[in-house]
Scaffold this motif. Structure first.
Motif, PDB file in Angstrom:
ATOM      1  N   TYR A 131      -3.040   1.994   5.772  1.00  0.00           N
ATOM      2  CA  TYR A 131      -1.651   1.844   5.354  1.00  0.00           C
ATOM      3  C   TYR A 131      -0.937   0.817   6.229  1.00  0.00           C
ATOM      4  N   GLU A 132      -1.221   0.877   7.513  1.00  0.00           N
ATOM      5  CA  GLU A 132      -0.471   0.035   8.445  1.00  0.00           C
ATOM      6  C   GLU A 132      -1.018  -1.379   8.594  1.00  0.00           C
ATOM      7  N   HIS A 133      -2.286  -1.576   8.262  1.00  0.00           N
ATOM      8  CA  HIS A 133      -2.886  -2.878   8.546  1.00  0.00           C
ATOM      9  C   HIS A 133      -3.446  -3.542   7.301  1.00  0.00           C
ATOM     10  N   HIS A 134      -3.327  -4.859   7.278  1.00  0.00           N
ATOM     11  CA  HIS A 134      -3.926  -5.618   6.184  1.00  0.00           C
ATOM     12  C   HIS A 134      -5.011  -6.550   6.668  1.00  0.00           C
ATOM     13  N   GLN A 189      -6.114   9.760  10.052  1.00  0.00           N
ATOM     14  CA  GLN A 189      -6.142   8.531  10.859  1.00  0.00           C
ATOM     15  C   GLN A 189      -6.594   7.336  10.035  1.00  0.00           C
ATOM     16  N   GLN A 196     -10.328  -0.992  14.660  1.00  0.00           N
ATOM     17  CA  GLN A 196      -9.949   0.419  14.717  1.00  0.00           C
ATOM     18  C   GLN A 196     -11.076   1.311  14.196  1.00  0.00           C
ATOM     19  N   HIS A 219     -10.680  -1.010   2.481  1.00  0.00           N
ATOM     20  CA  HIS A 219     -10.203  -2.377   2.659  1.00  0.00           C
ATOM     21  C   HIS A 219     -10.800  -3.302   1.592  1.00  0.00           C
ATOM     22  N   THR A 253       0.837  -1.201   0.000  1.00  0.00           N
ATOM     23  CA  THR A 253       0.000   0.000   0.000  1.00  0.00           C
ATOM     24  C   THR A 253       0.867   1.245   0.000  1.00  0.00           C
ATOM     25  N   LYS A 254       0.518   2.197  -0.855  1.00  0.00           N
ATOM     26  CA  LYS A 254       1.285   3.444  -0.901  1.00  0.00           C
ATOM     27  C   LYS A 254       0.360   4.636  -0.800  1.00  0.00           C
ATOM     28  N   GLU A 259      -8.485  -6.349  12.284  1.00  0.00           N
ATOM     29  CA  GLU A 259      -7.809  -5.254  12.965  1.00  0.00           C
ATOM     30  C   GLU A 259      -8.343  -3.912  12.445  1.00  0.00           C
ATOM     31  N   LYS A 271      -3.911   6.226   7.717  1.00  0.00           N
ATOM     32  CA  LYS A 271      -2.827   5.605   8.473  1.00  0.00           C
ATOM     33  C   LYS A 271      -3.194   4.158   8.810  1.00  0.00           C
ATOM     34  N   ILE A 272      -4.417   3.957   9.224  1.00  0.00           N
ATOM     35  CA  ILE A 272      -4.853   2.606   9.590  1.00  0.00           C
ATOM     36  C   ILE A 272      -4.790   1.679   8.378  1.00  0.00           C
TER      37      ILE A 272
END
Ligand code: ADP
Ligand code: MG
Length: 676
Positions: free
Chosen positions: A598-601, A592, A609, A563, A445-446, A605, A595-596
């Motif tokens: 980007y950080e999670h797959h 936010q 969030q 997602h 993810t970018k 999770e 960011k979520i």
């Protein structure tokens, strides 16, 4: 049930109370204060500071009505230490009379620094005669509505606290086990805490009482949902058991083996289907986890048992894909699928409905035309809804069957966080596919600012030149479908101009179904290399050769949507990427969300969030579902939720009268809402 009534409330007041959801004294008892005002103390005027909320005991010096700068009533008052101005911008003439020089008053309000010194705007005031004692308790401030004064609300609640049944509904062993305060003490304490505590000390003092109330609320929810669950177990449904020949044949012909997780959920479903009670199961699995094949197995099982099965999807594109995929799997077994969608000609639909009604078609796939067309099934045994969240949570299946209950399976790729599943969905059984099939490569993810759009376009060019395919999701325009369409067409025109060598397609919600289907089919065959799309491709679409997803104005999308969209790539063996183009500056909330994502797959999770960001109300789609929302309990307190769940089981088994009283106290007015 007796007509709900609140003693002491006039019909007008009763209407206002009803608007607040308060129809019984028990409801009033549970109408807890937002905050408190301290009228137990008198502050000398000399100690008044701007910003403080305080009570003063004063004598009126003079009062007058000023006409400028606007009409207002101004009253000067004093105590032994100084003077203060009371200012009223809305007032009755009678108030001037009340504020005669020499009158003694207690005034309460927030101090402001005015031109003439300290003043109170619209203070609450009370005339006093002689030695009137100060109240000994804090004054509660309740949530209210226009036309219902705090004073009358307080009076009614006070009376309710004296007259309503505050008896304990929890059996003593449970109170002890979970160290809960008793109910009467808890509500009395929350309505009337002791004075003299600062905000932090007050919160600490109240904590055990709030905990008890939150527990009670969760317990009521658990009790009612578990009751609904038990009621369902008492109804009958066809036993869908078979010799397993067809399911075994399907498994043998698949080009892959089921993952452990798929095999486990299939066993859970298989067991339910063999029961003479209607299954109501939610099958959760992240995008790409392989829910479709589980649905296929269940449908084939229904056929083995001599019944019909139906599968519904929220969009034509998705339903069509299911139809293709299931046909490919099932035709070799000699099973034929019927197809029903809203866009079919009336005659065609009637012909299919007739075959379904005669029991000639055992398996039907379609959009919710299946519901809308009032198709009557000869022997429906199983109804499956894919991408359940799109239909609105727990929308009842209106599929017609002749007096029989059917087994229901809802599939969703929007995972429900654990605590939500434990609470709002306690009447459903839940199966989870918690692992992806092997061989998937994670999607990179970018986050890219929109100023670098040209670079992204170059990347699409290179990728397609190498034989791969890409999605380009247009900016979301929620306000208007017309604007959404315009945005899609503009994006399409722009990309077509920039990438003249590529074959580019466009799908959006306004296309005719057959146009949509034709475009999707061309994309599937790689005749279209770049698919420009609105969120119609959000769910289910499965084209393994597509390995790049570009989402424009990603900041406008919700987490679940992002997602889902990202889940459209990473389905084949190739390295895949998802580029989130965003338009700076980002709002805090958008930042936010990005960011979520980007950080999670892991969808679970992300959902957790999301729940944290948005709260449960939007999450469960409470508005459509009619589920009463939790007012006091916080779903992040998983331990308390688990305790309430255990308590509900135990009470239903061992203390049914306690359970009934508890439900009556908490849910008398809403009982019918819960039976979704
Ligand atoms: P979703 O759960 O999102 O609906 P699908 O059922 O569409 O996922 O499955 C995604 C892809 O994975 C499909 O191409 C499907 O054929 C494939 N698939 C499903 N199960 C397996 C498995 N056990 N091994 C390999 N591929 C699988
Ligand atoms: Mg799917």
């Amino acid at each position: 049930m007796a007509k709900p009534a609140i003693p002491g409330a006039t019909p007008v007041v009763a209407e206002k109370l009803k608007a607040l959801g308060l129809t019984t004294q028990a409801d009033l008892v549970l109408h807890l204060p937002l905050r408190f005002e301290d009228e137990t103390r008198i502050t000398p005027i000399a100690a008044a500071q701007p910003g403080m909320t305080a009570q003063f005991e004063v004598t009126v010096v003079a009062a007058e009505i000023l006409e400028r700068p606007r009409r207002q009533l101004v009253c000067r008052v004093e105590d032994a230490t100084g003077q203060l101005v009371l200012r009223f911008l809305h007032f009755y003439p009678s108030q001037l009379k009340l504020l005669q020089a020499g009158r003694r008053l207690r005034v309460f309000g927030e101090v402001r620094g005015g031109f003439w010194g300290s003043e109170l705007i619209h203070p609450r005031l009370k005339v006093i005669h002689g030695d009137e004692p100060l109240p000994t308790a804090l004054t509660p401030v309740y949530p209210t509505t226009a036309g219902l004064s705090q004073a009358s609300l307080r009076r009614l609640i006070q009376r309710a606290l004296e007259e309503a049944d505050l008896s304990e509904t929890l059996p003593a062993p449970l109170l002890k086990r979970w160290q809960l305060e008793d109910f009467a003490t808890s509500v009395r304490s929350l309505h009337a805490p002791p004075p003299g505590l600062d905000a932090a000390a007050l919160a600490a003092w109240q904590r055990p009482f709030w905990r008890r109330i939150a527990f009670d609320e969760l317990l009521a929810q658990q009790l009612s949902l578990r009751q609904a669950y038990a009621a369902r177990r008492a109804r009958t449904a066809p036993v869908l058991a078979g010799d397993g020949r067809l399911t075994a044949a399907l498994l043998a012909r698949l080009p892959f083996r089921l993952t452990e997780a798929q095999a486990r959920v299939w066993r859970e479903i298989e067991r339910d289907l063999a029961q003479p009670h209607p299954m109501q199961r939610l099958l959760q699995g992240d995008v790409g986890s392989g829910k479709t094949v589980v649905a296929a197995l269940a449908m084939v099982r229904a056929v083995e048992a001599g019944y019909q099965a139906a599968l519904m999807a929220p969009t034509e594109i998705l339903a069509e894909q299911h139809y293709q995929k299931l046909s490919a799997w099932l035709a070799p077994l000699g099973l034929e699928l019927a197809w029903l969608s809203g866009s079919q000609k009336k005659k065609e639909k009637q012909a299919i409905a007739a075959k379904v009604g005669a029991g000639e078609s055992a398996l039907v796939v379609g959009t919710h035309a299946l519901i809308e067309e009032r198709v009557v099934f000869a022997r429906l045994g199983l109804a499956i809804v894919d991408e359940q969240h799109r239909f609105g949570v727990r929308q009842r299946l209106a599929l017609k069957q002749k007096g029989q209950e059917v087994h229901q399976l809802a599939m969703s790729a929007t995972p429900i966080p654990r605590t939500l599943a434990m609470s709002y969905y306690a009447d459903l059984d839940v199966s989870v596919i918690d692992a992806l099939p092997p061989g998937r490569t994670p999607v990179l993810t970018k986050l890219v600012a929109s100023a670098r759009r040209a670079e992204v376009i170059e990347r699409v060019r290179a990728l397609c030149a190498a034989g791969r395919q890409a999605y380009w999701v247009c900016p979301l325009v929620e306000e208007s479908e017309a604007l959404q369409l315009k945005a899609a067409e503009e994006t399409f025109a722009h990309l077509s101009a920039e990438l003249p060598e590529l074959r580019i397609g466009l799908v959006h919600g306004r296309l005719k179904p057959e146009e949509k289907a034709a475009t999707m089919a061309a994309f599937q065959r790689n005749e279209i290399q770049l698919l420009v799309a609105t969120t119609v491709i959000e769910v289910g679409v499965d084209v393994p050769n597509a390995s790049l997803m570009v989402i424009e104005h990603a900041e406008r999308f919700g987490l679940a949507q992002l997602h889902q969209l990202r889940g459209r790539v990473g389905r084949g063996a190739a390295e895949s990427a998802c580029i989130l183009l965003y338009e700076p500056p980002l709002s805090e909330n958008a930042r936010q969300r990005l960011k979520i994502i980007y950080e999670h797959h892991d969808g679970f999770e992300i959902a957790r969030q999301d729940l944290h960001l948005r709260g449960p109300g939007e999450f469960v789609g409470a508005r459509q579902s009619g589920l009463p929302l939790l007012r006091f309990a916080d779903l992040e307190d998983e331990a308390l939720l688990a305790a309430a769940r255990a308590a509900a089981e135990e009470m239903l088994a061992q203390w049914p009268e306690h359970a009934a009283r508890h439900l009556a106290r908490w849910l008398a007015q809403r009982a019918e809402l819960i039976r979704a």
